[in-house]
Write a protein that holds these residues in place. Sequence first.
Motif, PDB file in Angstrom:
ATOM      1  N   ALA A  96       8.910  14.604  -8.895  1.00  0.00           N
ATOM      2  CA  ALA A  96       7.965  14.184  -7.862  1.00  0.00           C
ATOM      3  C   ALA A  96       8.096  12.686  -7.591  1.00  0.00           C
ATOM      4  CB  ALA A  96       6.541  14.532  -8.282  1.00  0.00           C
ATOM      5  N   ASP A  97       8.419  11.914  -8.623  1.00  0.00           N
ATOM      6  CA  ASP A  97       8.592  10.475  -8.421  1.00  0.00           C
ATOM      7  C   ASP A  97       9.761  10.179  -7.490  1.00  0.00           C
ATOM      8  OD1 ASP A  97       6.428   9.677  -9.916  1.00  0.00           O
ATOM      9  OD2 ASP A  97       7.583   9.382 -11.766  1.00  0.00           O
ATOM     10  N   GLN A  98      10.808  10.997  -7.548  1.00  0.00           N
ATOM     11  CA  GLN A  98      11.915  10.826  -6.615  1.00  0.00           C
ATOM     12  C   GLN A  98      11.432  10.996  -5.181  1.00  0.00           C
ATOM     13  OE1 GLN A  98      14.848  13.943  -6.605  1.00  0.00           O
ATOM     14  NE2 GLN A  98      16.448  12.620  -5.730  1.00  0.00           N
ATOM     15  N   GLY A 157       7.574   4.626   4.764  1.00  0.00           N
ATOM     16  CA  GLY A 157       6.584   3.574   4.605  1.00  0.00           C
ATOM     17  C   GLY A 157       5.223   4.054   4.164  1.00  0.00           C
ATOM     18  N   VAL A 158       5.180   5.250   3.543  1.00  0.00           N
ATOM     19  CA  VAL A 158       3.932   5.829   3.063  1.00  0.00           C
ATOM     20  C   VAL A 158       3.940   5.775   1.540  1.00  0.00           C
ATOM     21  CG1 VAL A 158       2.480   7.885   2.967  1.00  0.00           C
ATOM     22  CG2 VAL A 158       3.746   7.326   5.069  1.00  0.00           C
ATOM     23  N   LYS A 159       2.890   5.237   0.969  1.00  0.00           N
ATOM     24  CA  LYS A 159       2.772   5.161  -0.484  1.00  0.00           C
ATOM     25  C   LYS A 159       1.905   6.284  -0.982  1.00  0.00           C
ATOM     26  CE  LYS A 159       1.681   2.047  -4.316  1.00  0.00           C
ATOM     27  NZ  LYS A 159       1.214   0.691  -4.708  1.00  0.00           N
ATOM     28  N   LEU A 160       2.459   7.111  -1.840  1.00  0.00           N
ATOM     29  CA  LEU A 160       1.728   8.219  -2.442  1.00  0.00           C
ATOM     30  C   LEU A 160       1.337   7.858  -3.860  1.00  0.00           C
ATOM     31  CD1 LEU A 160       4.066  11.139  -1.305  1.00  0.00           C
ATOM     32  CD2 LEU A 160       2.021  10.293  -0.161  1.00  0.00           C
ATOM     33  N   THR A 161       0.172   8.302  -4.293  1.00  0.00           N
ATOM     34  CA  THR A 161      -0.273   8.003  -5.650  1.00  0.00           C
ATOM     35  C   THR A 161       0.029   9.173  -6.558  1.00  0.00           C
ATOM     36  OG1 THR A 161      -2.479   8.840  -5.130  1.00  0.00           O
ATOM     37  CG2 THR A 161      -2.084   6.485  -4.845  1.00  0.00           C
TER      38      THR A 161
END
Length: 209
Positions: A193-195, A205-209
């Motif tokens: 998922a980190d990939q 340009g979207v940051k996911l937590t």
Amino acid sequence: MSRPIARLGAAALPAVLLLGGCTQTSAGDTPRDVPTSAVAPATLAEMKADAGIQDCPASDPTVAPQPNGLPDVAVGCLGGGRDVRLAGLRGTPMLINVWGQWCLPCRQEAPYLTEIANSPHAGLSLIGIDYDDPRPDYAIEWAQLSKWRYPQLADPDRTLAGPLKVAGGPPQTLFVDAEGKVVFRHAGAFTSADQIRDLVRQHLGVKLT
């Protein structure tokens, strides 16, 4: 034909990833000997509702296709629902994952897509495309087992092989910006998922937590 996937609980998921009714060992090895599903549309719609899969998104029927964007092709919705004109999907960055329940690498990356779908992702849409698949009933069951609630399109006849450049087979994931342009293509299965998070941040340009 029985539907063994639906009878398996979450604890059986690792075994299914390796063994579950899928004789393929690489992307693109479609099971041509599997008969097309004879499940009635009403039954598929009920299965889709039970699985909690969201309705397919509305698409603009008039907006012009973008250069280097999604193709001007309409495909159906897995389990029934509105057709979707890919070139008319606009407004939000998207991940479009092309998969098949018969495809072992697709099954292997499924938990990572689930994790991303369950992460806070305001500003990002996820859409699946069940590709080259004669068994929409199996596909819905797999989506349910994987806890995929995001919309799922269906391309059983490989209509998108050329327009979407998926002739090599699934899994493939398109990173599409809010204007409908394909800004990145990931061929093959994700490994974490980190990939996915890193690629979303880098290309959309979207940051996911």
